[in-house]
Design a protein around this motif. Structure first.
Motif, PDB file in Angstrom:
ATOM      1  N   UNK A   1       0.391 -15.463   2.784  1.00 48.90           N
ATOM      2  CA  UNK A   1      -0.219 -14.573   1.923  1.00 48.90           C
ATOM      3  C   UNK A   1       0.808 -13.887   1.028  1.00 48.90           C
ATOM      4  N   UNK A   2       2.080 -14.109   1.418  1.00 47.39           N
ATOM      5  CA  UNK A   2       3.421 -13.279   0.865  1.00 47.39           C
ATOM      6  C   UNK A   2       4.175 -14.134  -0.070  1.00 47.39           C
ATOM      7  N   UNK A   3       4.642 -13.643  -1.150  1.00 51.37           N
ATOM      8  CA  UNK A   3       5.714 -14.206  -1.949  1.00 51.37           C
ATOM      9  C   UNK A   3       6.961 -14.600  -1.220  1.00 51.37           C
ATOM     10  N   UNK A   4       7.355 -13.313  -0.675  1.00 52.15           N
ATOM     11  CA  UNK A   4       8.567 -13.682   0.207  1.00 52.15           C
ATOM     12  C   UNK A   4       8.423 -13.395   1.514  1.00 52.15           C
ATOM     13  N   UNK A   5       8.360 -14.474   2.464  1.00 55.63           N
ATOM     14  CA  UNK A   5       7.796 -14.027   3.777  1.00 55.63           C
ATOM     15  C   UNK A   5       9.016 -13.304   4.573  1.00 55.63           C
ATOM     16  N   UNK A   6      10.265 -13.790   4.388  1.00 51.99           N
ATOM     17  CA  UNK A   6      11.356 -13.023   5.158  1.00 51.99           C
ATOM     18  C   UNK A   6      11.328 -11.613   4.880  1.00 51.99           C
ATOM     19  N   UNK A   7      11.085 -11.325   3.458  1.00 49.38           N
ATOM     20  CA  UNK A   7      11.257  -9.792   2.970  1.00 49.38           C
ATOM     21  C   UNK A   7      10.075  -9.055   3.663  1.00 49.38           C
ATOM     22  N   UNK A   8       9.026  -9.676   3.536  1.00 46.73           N
ATOM     23  CA  UNK A   8       7.452  -9.155   4.078  1.00 46.73           C
ATOM     24  C   UNK A   8       7.693  -8.967   5.434  1.00 46.73           C
ATOM     25  N   UNK A   9       8.259  -9.889   6.320  1.00 42.63           N
ATOM     26  CA  UNK A   9       8.426  -9.687   7.931  1.00 42.63           C
ATOM     27  C   UNK A   9       9.431  -8.614   8.145  1.00 42.63           C
ATOM     28  N   UNK A  10      10.416  -8.253   7.112  1.00 37.92           N
ATOM     29  CA  UNK A  10      11.201  -7.081   7.327  1.00 37.92           C
ATOM     30  C   UNK A  10      10.255  -5.700   7.151  1.00 37.92           C
ATOM     31  N   UNK A  11       9.589  -5.621   6.107  1.00 35.22           N
ATOM     32  CA  UNK A  11       8.836  -4.623   5.558  1.00 35.22           C
ATOM     33  C   UNK A  11       8.059  -4.168   6.737  1.00 35.22           C
ATOM     34  N   UNK A  12       7.226  -5.281   7.425  1.00 36.76           N
ATOM     35  CA  UNK A  12       6.251  -5.184   8.587  1.00 36.76           C
ATOM     36  C   UNK A  12       7.070  -4.442   9.431  1.00 36.76           C
ATOM     37  N   UNK A  13       8.071  -4.869  10.027  1.00 38.97           N
ATOM     38  CA  UNK A  13       8.934  -4.185  10.995  1.00 38.97           C
ATOM     39  C   UNK A  13       9.364  -2.589  10.870  1.00 38.97           C
ATOM     40  N   UNK A  14       9.383  -2.691   9.252  1.00 42.70           N
ATOM     41  CA  UNK A  14       9.806  -1.350   9.143  1.00 42.70           C
ATOM     42  C   UNK A  14       8.421  -0.314   9.420  1.00 42.70           C
ATOM     43  N   UNK A  15       7.324  -0.791   9.033  1.00 43.80           N
ATOM     44  CA  UNK A  15       5.890  -0.023   9.556  1.00 43.80           C
ATOM     45  C   UNK A  15       5.724  -0.074  10.823  1.00 43.80           C
ATOM     46  N   UNK A  16       6.055  -1.121  11.416  1.00 41.49           N
ATOM     47  CA  UNK A  16       5.842  -0.748  13.124  1.00 41.49           C
ATOM     48  C   UNK A  16       6.830   0.168  13.545  1.00 41.49           C
ATOM     49  N   UNK A  17       8.101   0.389  13.107  1.00 46.23           N
ATOM     50  CA  UNK A  17       8.867   1.550  13.493  1.00 46.23           C
ATOM     51  C   UNK A  17       8.188   2.877  12.918  1.00 46.23           C
ATOM     52  N   UNK A  18       7.802   2.803  11.818  1.00 45.90           N
ATOM     53  CA  UNK A  18       7.038   4.178  11.537  1.00 45.90           C
ATOM     54  C   UNK A  18       5.776   4.453  12.137  1.00 45.90           C
ATOM     55  N   UNK A  19       5.279   3.636  12.778  1.00 49.45           N
ATOM     56  CA  UNK A  19       3.808   3.822  13.314  1.00 49.45           C
ATOM     57  C   UNK A  19       4.155   4.250  14.913  1.00 49.45           C
TER      58      UNK A  19
END
Length: 295
Positions: A244-262
């Motif tokens: 679902x993501x153009x750049x899986x590796x970068x998307x995974x890093x963004x998801x990790x940032x959201x997890x930390x924010x949550x």
């Protein structure tokens, strides 16, 4: 890691949810734990933000348009029909009108990214500054119809009143786990966050929801499913369904940032396709003309 504390007479935003269609999605495109035949009906959620001291109305995401089969570029329509089923009983305009707002009343309209279930029809917001990620420009150039195979219309965004937000903008600041965010009003009430990985130009939103320290993060499509944030599943990437993501590796890093924010206190995270939240709250007081309760 923390978010900025509130200042004296801190401004904030009241946030209301807007319905903007439904999309039936094969979950094997989304999470790596889903069987090939699992389908989920995704709500397409948009959001209305009202500033506490300005007469501004700010809409984040424009959802799916009712006339998508005839209005979108032919190659995009074909792609949508290949993978998804779409239903739009109520679009963003309908949702705004339920609370007495017309598209012309909207001051700012931010499109998180140009996918069909988020782009809506920016041109109906005739008084608004349209906000989009700078990376979107390449997806619209040359665009349809100059390129008959392009997925996106070249004139999707009104040229004279569109503001493109770039991670290279000198106004960008770091906030919480995110390296690049624009303090949109300059008062710490609303940040437009560079959230890369899904598609070029993808933006999320971080807004204060009280004068004493509550926040909401509107993730858009940085994550499509809560299992990606809890760690119960990873980003799907298969030969048949793709990613679902153009750049899986970068998307995974963004998801990790959201997890930390949550994990921070008094922070609510909302996904654009938040199935558990929608199933629990549909028809409730969080939808305009009501509003989300602040944490």
């Amino acid at each position: 890691m923390s978010l900025p504390p509130p200042g004296e007479n801190q401004t904030y935003c009241t946030v209301s949810v807007l319905e903007a269609g439904f999309v039936d999605v094969p979950m094997a495109q989304i999470v790596d734990t889903a069987p090939a035949d699992e389908m989920s009906r995704f709500p397409c959620l948009a959001f209305l933000l009202k500033h506490s001291s300005r007469p501004d109305t700010f809409v984040f995401d424009l959802g799916t348009r009712k006339d998508w089969e005839t209005a979108l570029a032919p190659s995009l329509v074909a792609m949508v029909k290949k993978w998804y089923a779409v239903e739009v009983p109520q679009d963003v305009v309908d949702s705004l009108k339920k609370g007495g707002l017309e598209p012309a009343d909207v001051t700012h309209a931010c499109v998180s990214h140009v996918h069909f279930d988020h782009q809506g029809d920016p041109r109906v917001f005739t008084s608004a500054t349209i906000i989009a990620g700078a990376g979107s420009r390449a997806l619209l150039t040359p665009g349809y119809p100059a390129d008959p195979n392009a997925h996106f219309h070249s004139d999707l965004f009104p040229e004279r009143r569109t503001r493109y937000v770039s991670p290279d903008d000198p106004e960008m600041v770091s906030i919480g786990p995110f390296a690049k965010a624009l303090d949109y009003y300059g008062d710490g009430s609303l940040y437009i966050v560079d959230a890369p990985g899904h598609i070029p130009g993808h933006l999320s939103l971080l807004a204060r929801t009280s004068p004493d320290g509550a926040w909401v993060f509107l993730a858009a499509d940085a994550a499509h499913d809560w299992r990606l944030l809890t760690g119960e599943a990873g980003v799907a990437d298969s030969a048949h369904f793709g990613c679902a993501h153009r750049d899986k590796a970068t998307a995974t890093k963004t998801i990790a940032q959201i997890r930390a924010l949550a994990e921070l206190p008094r922070v609510r995270v909302m996904l654009s396709h938040d199935v558990p939240w929608y199933d629990k709250n549909k028809g409730g007081g969080a939808f305009w003309p009501g509003s989300l309760e602040s944490f």
